[in-house]
Design a protein around this motif. Structure first.
Motif, PDB file in Angstrom:
ATOM      1  N   ALA A 100      13.007   6.022  -1.172  1.00 24.82           N
ATOM      2  CA  ALA A 100      12.452   5.721   0.148  1.00 24.82           C
ATOM      3  C   ALA A 100      11.218   4.835  -0.006  1.00 24.82           C
ATOM      4  CB  ALA A 100      12.097   7.015   0.869  1.00 24.82           C
ATOM      5  N   ASP A 101      11.268   3.646   0.591  1.00 24.83           N
ATOM      6  CA  ASP A 101      10.169   2.674   0.474  1.00 24.83           C
ATOM      7  C   ASP A 101       9.196   2.872   1.638  1.00 24.83           C
ATOM      8  OD1 ASP A 101      11.548   1.541  -1.731  1.00 24.83           O
ATOM      9  OD2 ASP A 101      12.819   0.431  -0.339  1.00 24.83           O
ATOM     10  N   CYS A 102       8.349   3.875   1.507  1.00 21.28           N
ATOM     11  CA  CYS A 102       7.464   4.285   2.608  1.00 21.28           C
ATOM     12  C   CYS A 102       6.105   3.592   2.502  1.00 21.28           C
ATOM     13  CB  CYS A 102       7.277   5.800   2.597  1.00 21.28           C
ATOM     14  SG  CYS A 102       8.820   6.734   2.595  1.00 21.28           S
ATOM     15  N   TYR A 103       5.875   2.592   3.349  1.00 21.88           N
ATOM     16  CA  TYR A 103       4.594   1.881   3.371  1.00 21.88           C
ATOM     17  C   TYR A 103       4.119   1.735   4.809  1.00 21.88           C
ATOM     18  CZ  TYR A 103       6.355   0.567  -1.244  1.00 21.88           C
ATOM     19  OH  TYR A 103       6.867   0.602  -2.513  1.00 21.88           O
ATOM     20  N   ASP A 104       2.791   1.598   4.961  1.00 24.23           N
ATOM     21  CA  ASP A 104       2.258   1.335   6.293  1.00 24.23           C
ATOM     22  C   ASP A 104       2.139  -0.177   6.502  1.00 24.23           C
ATOM     23  OD1 ASP A 104      -0.036   0.489   4.945  1.00 24.23           O
ATOM     24  OD2 ASP A 104      -1.107   2.377   5.262  1.00 24.23           O
ATOM     25  N   SER A 105       1.586  -0.584   7.634  1.00 26.86           N
ATOM     26  CA  SER A 105       1.523  -2.008   7.975  1.00 26.86           C
ATOM     27  C   SER A 105       0.612  -2.798   7.040  1.00 26.86           C
ATOM     28  CB  SER A 105       1.043  -2.181   9.417  1.00 26.86           C
ATOM     29  OG  SER A 105      -0.239  -1.584   9.590  1.00 26.86           O
ATOM     30  N   ASP A 106      -0.277  -2.104   6.317  1.00 28.09           N
ATOM     31  CA  ASP A 106      -1.178  -2.768   5.374  1.00 28.09           C
ATOM     32  C   ASP A 106      -0.610  -2.823   3.958  1.00 28.09           C
ATOM     33  OD1 ASP A 106      -3.136  -3.192   7.339  1.00 28.09           O
ATOM     34  OD2 ASP A 106      -3.902  -1.150   7.080  1.00 28.09           O
ATOM     35  N   GLY A 107       0.612  -2.332   3.789  1.00 25.20           N
ATOM     36  CA  GLY A 107       1.233  -2.351   2.471  1.00 25.20           C
ATOM     37  C   GLY A 107       0.854  -1.184   1.586  1.00 25.20           C
ATOM     38  N   ASN A 108       0.110  -0.232   2.118  1.00 33.23           N
ATOM     39  CA  ASN A 108      -0.242   0.968   1.361  1.00 33.23           C
ATOM     40  C   ASN A 108       0.838   2.031   1.546  1.00 33.23           C
ATOM     41  OD1 ASN A 108      -2.826  -0.140   0.615  1.00 33.23           O
ATOM     42  ND2 ASN A 108      -3.540   0.350   2.691  1.00 33.23           N
ATOM     43  N   ILE A 109       0.846   3.012   0.659  1.00 34.24           N
ATOM     44  CA  ILE A 109       1.834   4.078   0.770  1.00 34.24           C
ATOM     45  C   ILE A 109       1.609   4.857   2.061  1.00 34.24           C
ATOM     46  CG2 ILE A 109       2.722   6.187  -0.281  1.00 34.24           C
ATOM     47  CD1 ILE A 109       1.835   5.138  -2.966  1.00 34.24           C
ATOM     48  N   ALA A 110       2.680   5.045   2.826  1.00 31.46           N
ATOM     49  CA  ALA A 110       2.618   5.902   4.008  1.00 31.46           C
ATOM     50  C   ALA A 110       2.666   7.342   3.520  1.00 31.46           C
ATOM     51  CB  ALA A 110       3.779   5.592   4.949  1.00 31.46           C
TER      52      ALA A 110
END
Length: 434
Positions: A158-168
């Motif tokens: 699962a490639d879970c990132y937020d809009s800033d490219g950090n890990i969600a």
């Protein structure tokens, strides 16, 4: 074929050749060979001395090798003669003799050969010596690790990132912990292997799992940087050297490092639209940070630019499109899965992959295939499909079958109860885990 055996030559320019039976067949007909400088052909030509090795990516070297064999009659005749003279080395009788000689040699330290011993008794003695030697070696070398009687494989990607490219953090933690909770009975029963695949660097992966209080040693293998690196958490995070050697073939390395920023920018882009992200780089992965809002080349366009200059590699946009990983041509998350499937003897039909509804630009490759795929709704908010190909190109639905029996979509969310229900339906949970 008679004409070919008198006048021609045989060429095998494949990118990768595990053995090369076609070479053996060609040599048996008296043909000199031109073959890829990779895998089996290297050993075959070393034994037969009947041809030339080439780099399959170098058209010029292929042309020169063929012209050399055709133009030099003496060389052609010498290669033909050597091939016919030595081809017996690859016959079944010779293979059996070599095998038995190695077995004999490996058991000499355990027992002395008695020339008067009954053949049946001697065979039993050899088998017992081999089994004793195998059992005594244990798992001392991570590159020789096999998962024993485990015949199922679960992969979390699962490639879970937020809009800033950090890990969600919330999504990533929930997916990993809940998937592990669901498959833990299979782990305890010794039937299930678990693999974590991520676009994070090795150090970033360790930090993320530590922050989320996930025991890294619960994974049999961790694949980082989009499939370019493989590690054994239970063995002091030892790198899987066999996979590294496999993936590194034809890797341009430093030749491509400074090229990417120039080619990845659009023509009117700014100098700092894409820059090297040094802390995430390794010998088999060059990472680049993409400035938010920057206009950059899509994967298919960038790949074409590089290929026109003889540079072949895999390109993966990750971290919500804010990072580009450049890795070897034979490295990818799907390739890592296939590699372990073969290495461990686990059929791909007995593999279950957990992914989000979207992901890095290798998402389509990851989901397609005969493995079972469970898509976790809501686990991934920001994907990278827009950076994969131009709008005029084909669409995702042209690649992924929406009604494939191997793909199941979680109906509500990625909570563990939903994962359990869907995992049950896709894998016959009891048979899978016990």
């Amino acid at each position: 074929m008679v004409f070919l055996s008198l006048e021609g030559s045989f060429i095998n320019p494949t990118l990768m050749e595990p053995f090369g039976l076609t070479l053996i067949e060609a040599v048996a007909y008296g043909l000199p060979v031109v073959a890829t400088k990779n895998g089996g052909p290297v050993d075959i030509l070393k034994a037969l001395n009947n041809g030339l090795l080439i780099d399959p990516h170098d058209h010029k070297s292929i042309e020169e090798a063929l012209l050399k064999l055709v133009a030099d009659k003496n060389l052609w005749l010498e290669c033909r003669k050597n091939g016919l003279k030595n081809i017996h080395r690859f016959s079944w009788p010779e293979h059996c003799r070599n095998y038995l000689s190695h077995v004999e040699f490996s058991t000499e330290g355990d027992s002395k050969l008695n020339g008067e011993m009954d053949p049946v008794a001697r065979q039993k003695q050899i088998i017992e010596a081999i089994m004793c030697r195998v059992s005594s070696t244990g798992n001392s070398n991570a590159s020789c690790y096999f998962p024993g009687r485990r015949q199922r494989l679960v992969m979390v990607a699962a490639d879970c990132y937020d809009s800033d490219g950090n890990i969600a953090e919330e999504a990533f933690q929930a997916v990993v912990i809940n998937v592990m909770k669901v498959v833990r009975p299979g782990i305890r029963s010794g039937r299930v292997c678990v693999m974590l695949q991520t676009g994070l660097s090795f150090q970033e992966t360790i930090e993320a799992l530590n922050n989320f209080q996930v025991n890294m040693e619960e994974f049999d293998v961790v694949v980082c940087n989009g499939g370019s690196e493989m590690y054994y958490p239970w063995k002091d995070l030892m790198a899987y050297t066999d996979y590294e050697a496999y993936a590194e073939y034809a890797w341009p390395g430093e030749n491509i490092r400074s090229t990417i920023p120039r080619f990845a920018k659009v023509d009117d882009g700014e100098e700092n639209d894409i820059v090297e992200y040094a802390s995430a780089c390794s010998s088999r992965c060059y990472s680049y940070s993409v400035k938010p809002g920057a206009m950059i080349q899509k994967i298919d366009e960038l790949r074409q630019r590089l290929r026109m200059r003889g540079l072949r590699c895999n390109l993966v946009y990750t971290h919500a499109g804010l990072r580009l990983n450049v890795i070897p041509l034979f490295a990818s998350r799907k390739q890592a899965l296939r590699y372990l499937s073969v290495k461990w003897g686990i059929d791909l039909s007995k593999v279950v992959v957990f992914v989000g509804e979207k992901g890095d630009t290798d998402y389509e490759e990851l989901v397609s295939g005969i493995q079972k795929t469970l898509v976790l709704k809501g686990a991934v908010e920001y994907g990278n499909e827009r950076l994969l190909r131009s709008e005029e190109s084909y669409k995702r639905e042209d690649v992924l079958s929406q009604d494939s029996p191997n793909i199941i979509y979680a109906e509500k969310s990625y909570e563990d109860c939903v994962i359990f229900q869907q995992f049950w339906s896709i894998s016959k949970y009891h048979d899978f885990c016990f």
